[in-house]
Enzyme design. Structure first.
Site, short mmCIF file in Angstrom:
data_model
loop_
_atom_site.label_atom_id
_atom_site.label_comp_id
_atom_site.label_asym_id
_atom_site.label_seq_id
_atom_site.Cartn_x
_atom_site.Cartn_y
_atom_site.Cartn_z
N ASN A 1 0.80 -1.24 0.15
CA ASN A 1 0.09 0.18 0.06
C ASN A 1 0.79 1.15 -0.08
O ASN A 1 1.38 1.65 1.10
CB ASN A 1 -0.92 -0.05 1.36
CG ASN A 1 -1.67 1.31 1.49
OD1 ASN A 1 -1.71 2.01 0.46
ND2 ASN A 1 -2.35 1.32 2.54
N TRP A 2 1.18 1.65 -1.26
CA TRP A 2 2.06 2.99 -1.30
C TRP A 2 1.22 4.11 -0.58
O TRP A 2 2.11 5.31 -0.45
CB TRP A 2 2.24 3.10 -2.80
CG TRP A 2 3.43 2.34 -3.12
CD1 TRP A 2 3.66 0.96 -2.74
CD2 TRP A 2 4.43 2.50 -4.31
NE1 TRP A 2 4.65 0.57 -3.47
CE2 TRP A 2 5.09 1.32 -4.55
CE3 TRP A 2 4.51 3.42 -5.25
CZ2 TRP A 2 6.02 1.29 -5.48
CZ3 TRP A 2 5.43 3.38 -6.28
CH2 TRP A 2 6.30 2.15 -6.32
N LYS A 3 0.24 4.25 -0.37
CA LYS A 3 -0.59 5.44 0.36
C LYS A 3 -0.26 6.66 -0.65
O LYS A 3 -0.34 6.55 -1.77
CB LYS A 3 0.05 5.74 1.88
CG LYS A 3 -0.28 4.41 2.67
CD LYS A 3 0.04 4.49 3.99
CE LYS A 3 -0.24 3.35 4.67
NZ LYS A 3 -0.05 3.29 6.15
N HIS B 1 -9.34 1.25 4.99
CA HIS B 1 -8.12 1.36 5.83
C HIS B 1 -8.33 2.56 6.75
O HIS B 1 -9.24 3.27 6.75
CB HIS B 1 -7.12 2.05 4.50
CG HIS B 1 -5.67 1.83 5.19
ND1 HIS B 1 -5.30 2.80 6.29
CD2 HIS B 1 -4.78 0.76 5.13
CE1 HIS B 1 -4.09 2.48 6.63
NE2 HIS B 1 -3.63 1.56 6.03
N GLU C 1 -6.53 4.76 7.79
CA GLU C 1 -6.28 5.98 7.44
C GLU C 1 -7.66 6.85 6.81
O GLU C 1 -7.82 8.13 7.22
CB GLU C 1 -5.01 6.34 6.73
CG GLU C 1 -3.93 5.81 7.70
CD GLU C 1 -2.77 5.57 7.01
OE1 GLU C 1 -2.53 5.45 5.66
OE2 GLU C 1 -1.72 4.75 7.87
N GLU D 1 -5.28 -5.07 10.53
CA GLU D 1 -4.26 -4.04 10.99
C GLU D 1 -4.53 -3.20 12.17
O GLU D 1 -5.27 -2.48 12.29
CB GLU D 1 -4.06 -3.00 9.98
CG GLU D 1 -3.88 -3.73 8.31
CD GLU D 1 -3.34 -2.43 7.48
OE1 GLU D 1 -2.30 -2.86 7.17
OE2 GLU D 1 -3.99 -1.49 7.17
N GLY E 1 2.83 2.18 10.86
CA GLY E 1 3.57 3.27 10.40
C GLY E 1 4.33 3.63 11.76
O GLY E 1 4.97 4.61 11.88
N SER F 1 3.54 -2.30 10.20
CA SER F 1 5.21 -2.40 10.56
C SER F 1 5.60 -3.65 10.06
O SER F 1 6.59 -4.35 10.54
CB SER F 1 5.34 -1.92 11.86
OG SER F 1 4.87 -0.77 12.24
N GLY G 1 2.87 -1.06 4.25
CA GLY G 1 3.00 0.07 3.95
C GLY G 1 4.33 0.64 3.63
O GLY G 1 4.65 0.40 2.27
N GLY G 2 5.12 1.37 4.46
CA GLY G 2 6.48 1.99 4.35
C GLY G 2 7.47 0.95 3.68
O GLY G 2 7.95 1.41 2.61
P1 PGA Z 1 3.01 0.31 7.60
O1 PGA Z 1 1.45 0.36 7.28
O2 PGA Z 1 3.32 -1.02 6.88
O3 PGA Z 1 3.67 1.35 7.00
O4 PGA Z 1 2.81 0.16 8.79
C1 PGA Z 1 0.59 -0.50 6.85
C2 PGA Z 1 -0.69 -0.17 6.13
O5 PGA Z 1 -1.10 0.98 6.75
O6 PGA Z 1 -1.20 -0.97 5.48
#
Ligand code: PGA
Length: 246
Positions: free
Chosen positions: A10-12, A94, A96, A161, A167, A198, A219-220
């Site tokens: 997930n590149w956000k 998600h 966010e 999640e 993050g 993470s 994500g990251g």
């Molecule tokens: P993260 O994000 O790996 O940067 O913790 C995961 C996500 O939000 O899908």
């Protein structure tokens, strides 16, 4: 549950055209047959990424969609448009989106239905906040989110999640992951369940070996091919660990 673990990136809100070099590196790398790779770039890159990844082992997905097919919704994209641009999966719900855009379980459910209507697979995210975990409400919150946001659709992936792990570099213990994944599996039958929050190359094998973990939402660590491929490579190790344990 399928034997192939889905490693979804997930590149956000990250990535310009120049980031296609990372996708190229992901496409070029030999990947384990135990892993299916999916990259969900920002919508601006979706069509270009889908074109580039055509015929490769890397699928391309989107991060969100509107629930309508079309209409007066400035700035929004429908699942049909994202399918037309080459997406095979769409992430919905998600944390966010739930936090930044006030998305409720009812909205997430409509979005997941829209993904199915467009013929794509929904990756539906659920997870508790730190406050809820500390109050001992994790399984209750998960049950409520499943109840409120999961429609009866065929092509569905659930992503667990924990909000406090996203993050932050913090991850739950394998016992905590196992407990929640078992609870989700008990309610949802054979649905594939990803762990997210993470995930990185150094902890992926351990997390992916947990019973009922069918992959990872990353994500990251999905922005750089080396990290993302390191996580994908851990699926084979996780398989070996699981086989060794049985
Ligand atoms: P993260 O994000 O790996 O940067 O913790 C995961 C996500 O939000 O899908």
């Amino acid at each position: 549950m399928t034997d192939v673990q889905l490693i979804a990136g997930n590149w956000k809100m990250n990535g310009l055209n120049s980031a296609i070099a990372e996708l190229d590196a992901m496409i070029a790398a030999p990947t384990s047959p135990a892993a299916g790779l999916l990259v969900c770039p920002p919508a601006t890159l979706l069509a270009a990424f889908a074109e580039r990844a055509k015929g490769s082992a890397v699928g391309i997905g989107a991060q969100d969609c509107h629930w309508e097919v079309s209409g007066a919704h400035t700035g929004d994209l429908s699942a049909e448009m994202l399918a037309d641009a080459g997406a095979t999966h769409i992430i919905v719900g998600h944390s966010e989106r739930r936090a930044d855009h006030g998305e409720t379980d009812a909205i997430v459910r409509r979005k997941a239905e829209a993904v199915a209507r467009a013929g794509l697979t929904a990756i539906l995210c659920i997870g508790e906040t730190l406050e809820q975990r500390d109050a001992g409400q994790t399984l209750e919150v998960i049950a409520r989110q499943l109840e409120g946001s999961v429609p009866a659709i065929d092509r569905l992936v659930i992503a667990y999640e924990p909000v406090w792990a996203i993050g932050t570099g913090r991850t739950p213990t394998v016992e905590q992951v196992a407990e929640v994944h078992a609870a989700i599996a008990a309610r949802m039958g054979g649905v594939q369940i990803l762990y997210g929050g993470s995930v990185k190359p150094s902890n992926a094998a351990e997390l992916l070996a947990v019973p009922h973990v069918g992959g990872a939402l990353v994500g990251g660590a999905s922005l750089k091919a080396a990290d993302f491929l390191g996580i994908a490579a851990a699926t084979a190790l996780a398989g070996a660990q699981t086989a060794g344990a049985s």
